[in-house]
Design an enzyme around this catalytic site. Structure first.
Site, short mmCIF file in Angstrom:
data_model
loop_
_atom_site.label_atom_id
_atom_site.label_comp_id
_atom_site.label_asym_id
_atom_site.label_seq_id
_atom_site.Cartn_x
_atom_site.Cartn_y
_atom_site.Cartn_z
N LYS A 173 0.81 -1.20 0.00
CA LYS A 173 0.00 0.00 0.00
C LYS A 173 0.85 1.26 0.00
O LYS A 173 0.36 2.35 -0.29
CB LYS A 173 -0.87 0.03 1.28
N GLY A 174 2.12 1.13 0.34
CA GLY A 174 2.95 2.29 0.67
C GLY A 174 3.06 3.36 -0.40
O GLY A 174 3.32 4.52 -0.09
N GLU A 205 7.55 2.89 -6.27
CA GLU A 205 7.71 2.28 -4.94
C GLU A 205 7.97 3.37 -3.90
O GLU A 205 8.53 4.42 -4.20
CB GLU A 205 8.85 1.24 -5.00
N ASP A 206 7.57 3.10 -2.65
CA ASP A 206 7.78 4.08 -1.60
C ASP A 206 9.21 4.10 -1.09
O ASP A 206 9.82 5.16 -0.96
CB ASP A 206 6.79 3.84 -0.43
N LYS A 245 17.22 4.08 1.01
CA LYS A 245 18.14 3.98 2.16
C LYS A 245 19.37 3.19 1.71
O LYS A 245 19.47 1.98 1.98
CB LYS A 245 17.46 3.23 3.30
N PHE A 265 13.50 4.83 10.37
CA PHE A 265 12.22 4.21 10.00
C PHE A 265 11.24 5.30 9.62
O PHE A 265 10.90 6.17 10.43
CB PHE A 265 11.66 3.33 11.12
N ASP A 294 3.54 3.38 6.30
CA ASP A 294 3.04 3.03 7.63
C ASP A 294 4.07 2.39 8.54
O ASP A 294 5.11 1.89 8.10
CB ASP A 294 1.89 2.02 7.50
N ARG A 311 -0.13 6.46 7.96
CA ARG A 311 -0.16 6.66 6.50
C ARG A 311 -0.72 8.03 6.12
O ARG A 311 -0.41 8.57 5.08
CB ARG A 311 -1.02 5.59 5.81
P1 IMP Z 1 13.32 -4.04 1.37
O1 IMP Z 1 12.86 -5.31 0.78
O2 IMP Z 1 14.17 -4.25 2.60
O3 IMP Z 1 14.02 -3.13 0.36
O4 IMP Z 1 12.07 -3.30 1.93
C1 IMP Z 1 11.27 -2.54 1.14
C2 IMP Z 1 9.85 -2.48 1.68
O5 IMP Z 1 9.84 -2.47 3.11
C3 IMP Z 1 9.23 -1.19 1.24
O6 IMP Z 1 8.37 -1.43 0.17
C4 IMP Z 1 8.48 -0.71 2.44
O7 IMP Z 1 7.13 -1.10 2.33
C5 IMP Z 1 9.07 -1.42 3.62
N1 IMP Z 1 9.94 -0.51 4.37
C6 IMP Z 1 11.27 -0.41 4.33
N2 IMP Z 1 11.73 0.55 5.11
C7 IMP Z 1 10.62 1.10 5.67
C8 IMP Z 1 10.43 2.21 6.56
O8 IMP Z 1 11.37 2.91 6.99
N3 IMP Z 1 9.14 2.49 6.88
C9 IMP Z 1 8.09 1.77 6.42
N4 IMP Z 1 8.22 0.76 5.58
C10 IMP Z 1 9.49 0.42 5.20
MG MG Z 2 6.28 -1.30 0.32
#
Ligand code: IMP
Ligand code: MG
Length: 175
Positions: free
Chosen positions: A39-40, A95-96, A127, A148, A155, A161
């Site tokens: 949903k992000g 993507e968020d 990040k 975070f 969220d 959100r």
């Molecule tokens: P990854 O697979 O570790 O790159 O994580 C990516 C997904 O994790 C993103 O699509 C976000 O939904 C979630 N995510 C990563 N970091 C955060 C954060 O700081 N806040 C909220 N969601 C996060």
């Molecule tokens: Mg996400």
């Protein structure tokens, strides 16, 4: 956990303007399929596409999420798939956050197997210090430290959100 502002809605608007100009330059005559990850990305997606003044189509895909924690579980799957074909389309994924990179790598591989004409990635926040697998981000809003993030559609445990700014969570002091 108290949200603190990292980027204001004004700063987000500036980033949106820049991203929209870059995307328009590359996609104006391509009728791209813009795919948001639920949903992000829903707030970012809504603001971004309204700045793209050329033909495009919108889709969403839902992947398995973090659940209640702050760390990815590592096991990713498609929970709700696409309702239109990707083959031969110019696809732009929205993507968020890219954190370790596992989620987006899974999705880009999933979409690539469907043989799009092209496949690129637009990300609101990156990040880089957390990366575990390499990711190419074609259009980036903000590079951020290892915090975070919540707000602007993003969220923690389904909360925050609705905040209009991009925030980070800070532990409340116990005093
Ligand atoms: P990854 O697979 O570790 O790159 O994580 C990516 C997904 O994790 C993103 O699509 C976000 O939904 C979630 N995510 C990563 N970091 C955060 C954060 O700081 N806040 C909220 N969601 C996060
Ligand atoms: Mg996400």
């Amino acid at each position: 956990m108290k949200p603190q502002i990292l980027f204001t809605r004004k700063e987000i608007e500036v980033a949106l303007g820049r991203l929209a100009a870059e995307i328009k330059r590359d996609y104006e005559c391509k009728n791209p399929l813009v795919i948001g990850i639920l949903k992000g990305s829903f707030v970012f997606m809504a603001d971004l596409i309204r700045r793209l003044d050329f033909p495009l189509e919108v889709e969403f895909i839902k992947l398995s999420s973090y659940g209640r924690g702050m760390e990815s579980t590592g096991k990713i799957k498609v929970v709700q798939g696409l309702s239109c074909p990707v083959k031969g389309r110019d696809v732009l994924v929205v993507e968020d956050i890219v954190d370790t990179g596992h989620t987006i790598t899974f999705l880009m591989d999933y979409l690539q197997r469907k043989k799009p004409a092209s496949l690129r990635l637009c990300v609101l926040t990156d990040k880089p210090s957390r990366r575990e697998v390499p990711v190419t981000i074609d259009y980036l809003g903000f590079s951020i430290p290892n915090k975070f993030i919540v707000g602007y559609g993003i969220d923690w445990d389904e909360k925050f959100r609705h905040l209009p700014d991009l925030c980070f969570l800070e532990e409340e002091s116990k005093s």
